[in-house]
Design an enzyme around this catalytic site. Structure first.
Site, PDB file in Angstrom:
ATOM      1  N   ARG A 173      -0.557  -3.793 -11.785  1.00 37.97           N
ATOM      2  CA  ARG A 173       0.219  -3.118 -10.726  1.00 37.97           C
ATOM      3  C   ARG A 173       0.184  -3.878  -9.393  1.00 37.97           C
ATOM      4  O   ARG A 173       0.197  -3.265  -8.320  1.00 37.97           O
ATOM      5  CB  ARG A 173      -0.281  -1.688 -10.486  1.00 37.97           C
ATOM      6  CG  ARG A 173      -0.166  -0.769 -11.632  1.00 37.97           C
ATOM      7  CD  ARG A 173       1.264  -0.534 -12.108  1.00 37.97           C
ATOM      8  NE  ARG A 173       1.207   0.155 -13.366  1.00 37.97           N
ATOM      9  CZ  ARG A 173       1.100  -0.494 -14.530  1.00 37.97           C
ATOM     10  NH1 ARG A 173       1.123  -1.802 -14.595  1.00 37.97           N
ATOM     11  NH2 ARG A 173       1.025   0.171 -15.657  1.00 37.97           N
ATOM     12  N   SER A 245       2.053   8.015 -11.398  1.00 40.22           N
ATOM     13  CA  SER A 245       0.578   7.976 -11.318  1.00 40.22           C
ATOM     14  C   SER A 245       0.162   7.743  -9.871  1.00 40.22           C
ATOM     15  O   SER A 245       0.577   6.758  -9.268  1.00 40.22           O
ATOM     16  CB  SER A 245       0.034   6.825 -12.157  1.00 40.22           C
ATOM     17  OG  SER A 245       0.465   6.969 -13.482  1.00 40.22           O
ATOM     18  N   GLU A 342      -2.491   4.039  -6.467  1.00 38.15           N
ATOM     19  CA  GLU A 342      -1.440   3.112  -6.903  1.00 38.15           C
ATOM     20  C   GLU A 342      -0.270   3.250  -5.923  1.00 38.15           C
ATOM     21  O   GLU A 342       0.429   2.288  -5.611  1.00 38.15           O
ATOM     22  CB  GLU A 342      -0.992   3.483  -8.326  1.00 38.15           C
ATOM     23  CG  GLU A 342       0.062   2.564  -8.880  1.00 38.15           C
ATOM     24  CD  GLU A 342       0.445   2.872 -10.328  1.00 38.15           C
ATOM     25  OE1 GLU A 342      -0.455   3.213 -11.139  1.00 38.15           O
ATOM     26  OE2 GLU A 342       1.638   2.787 -10.644  1.00 38.15           O
TER      27      GLU A 342
END
Ligand SMILES: Cc1cc2nc3c(=O)[nH]c(=O)nc-3n(C[C@H](O)[C@H](O)[C@H](O)COP(=O)(O)OP(=O)(O)OC[C@H]3O[C@@H](n4cnc5c(N)ncnc54)[C@H](O)[C@@H]3O)c2cc1C
Length: 346
Positions: A173, A245, A342
């Site tokens: 990510r 998320s 995130e």
């Protein structure tokens, strides 16, 4: 008379509630929406002194951002939808897409053109440009597996530069655009190296379960499966504002893993090729009984503990931040694991 091919809109002191999937109602001093690279480059160059003085943000669909306050600065919002087949050889097709292309439209269009590989990444919200910033991933695939190169405008020198996949510093990510090139690059387009012959990846447990021993699975079947699974598991941002998320799945070494495993027999984890372990952050949050936990207008989603939602539709960015802090604190107290968001705080 020449047709006006450009589409560039400038909004001042505007609400950006519709420009972020959390649905946070904050304002931006200036938001520029553009379709053609030439137009935004011309604008940035001709306003370079001003652009250097003000804070700026490049905004895709705002599906990974959390606005905590009004944004006093310039928001640059690409919406161009251009697709070019730039090359092909025996096994691969190289397709270049503009940064503002909606990711899932791009996935669908590539599959319709018999260019395979992105099917496991179906229905991820956002734009093509952000897919490279975030190195988006799902169901056993990551954008980095298919990005060949990309072109960006260097916001300091105003040069257009090309980065090859190996120069993008992709990891879980993240990419160079979240570190060395943070706030310094406007990605203009991304070229993907896609497969002429599908390489079906249905290793992921949910996908295997969906097909229930079915054979002859096609890339389009995978896309359909992923869309159906995601629609069941994840809240629709139009119903409950969210950014997918909220936390990254933490990665820990063997030593720490063994200590945790001893305490929690049912610990949910994935073994990584480098000997480390990725823990399921959602499992930890769920284990603490936090599903549906509510703080002011924000809550933990009832089906997916890793997703925080704007439950009332009126939550502020600060409410969601406070909820995230409460969760982080409880996870740390119980697992000695520091959760890292995130979602990008603005
Ligand atoms: C319901 C839901 C499910 C999700 N599921 C997943 C998932 O399965 N996997 C996953 O990885 N993510 C997932 N996400 C997160 C999100 O979809 C991705 O992070 C996506 O890539 C964000 O795209 P965006 O266009 O909305 O980017 P934004 O949120 O607008 O921006 C993200 C970052 O990219 C930068 N950026 C955007 N465009 C450019 C550009 N052209 N040039 C330079 N910088 C740019 C922004 O400045 C910011 O730093 C999910 C989100 C939601 C709401």
């Amino acid at each position: 008379m020449l047709p006006n091919i450009f589409h560039m809109l400038i909004f001042r002191n505007c609400s950006i509630k519709q420009y972020n999937t959390f649905g946070i109602d904050v304002k931006a001093s200036v938001l520029i929406e553009y379709e053609h690279d030439e137009e935004i480059i011309r604008f940035i160059v001709s306003h370079q002194d001003k652009c250097r003085q003000v804070k700026h943000l490049i905004l895709g669909e705002g599906s990974n951002l959390l606005f905590r306050d009004d944004f006093y600065g310039l928001i640059i919002h690409p919406v161009g939808k251009k697709l070019d087949l730039v090359n092909e050889d025996e096994n691969y097709i190289y397709i270049k897409a503009s940064a503002g292309y909606i990711w899932d439209d791009f996935v669908e269009d590539t599959l319709n053109s018999k260019a395979f590989g992105l099917e496991n990444l179906s229905l991820i919200p956002g734009t093509v440009g952000a897919s490279a910033v975030q190195n988006i991933g799902a169901y056993g695939s990551e954008a980095k597996d298919f990005i060949f190169e990309l072109e960006y405008l260097d916001l300091d020198s105003h040069e257009i530069k090309i980065l090859k996949n190996s120069e993008c510093k992709f990891a879980y990510r993240t990419s160079i655009f979240k570190n060395d090139l943070k706030n310094k690059a406007l990605i203009l387009n991304v070229t993907f190296k896609l497969l002429k012959f599908p390489n079906i990846n249905c290793d992921y447990a949910d996908i295997q379960k969906y097909f229930n021993n079915k054979t002859n699975i096609t890339a389009k079947d995978i896309r359909e499966a992923v869309i159906n699974i995601r629609n069941i598991k994840l809240p629709d941002p139009k119903k409950f504002g969210n950014a997918g998320s909220f936390f990254k799945n933490p990665i820990i070494n063997q030593e720490k893993f063994e200590i945790l495993r001893e305490k929690h027999e049912d610990l949910r984890f994935y073994s990584l090729a480098d000997g480390n372990y990725k823990l399921a952050a959602g499992w930890m949050i769920d284990k603490l009984g936090l599903k549906t936990f509510t703080h002011k207008g924000a809550a933990v989603h009832e089906n997916q503990a890793l997703v925080l939602i704007n439950k009332t539709g009126k939550a502020t960015g600060k409410d969601i931040c406070e909820l995230a802090e409460i969760i982080k604190e409880k996870v740390y107290q119980n697992f000695e694991i520091e959760l890292e968001p995130e979602v990008i705080y603005i």
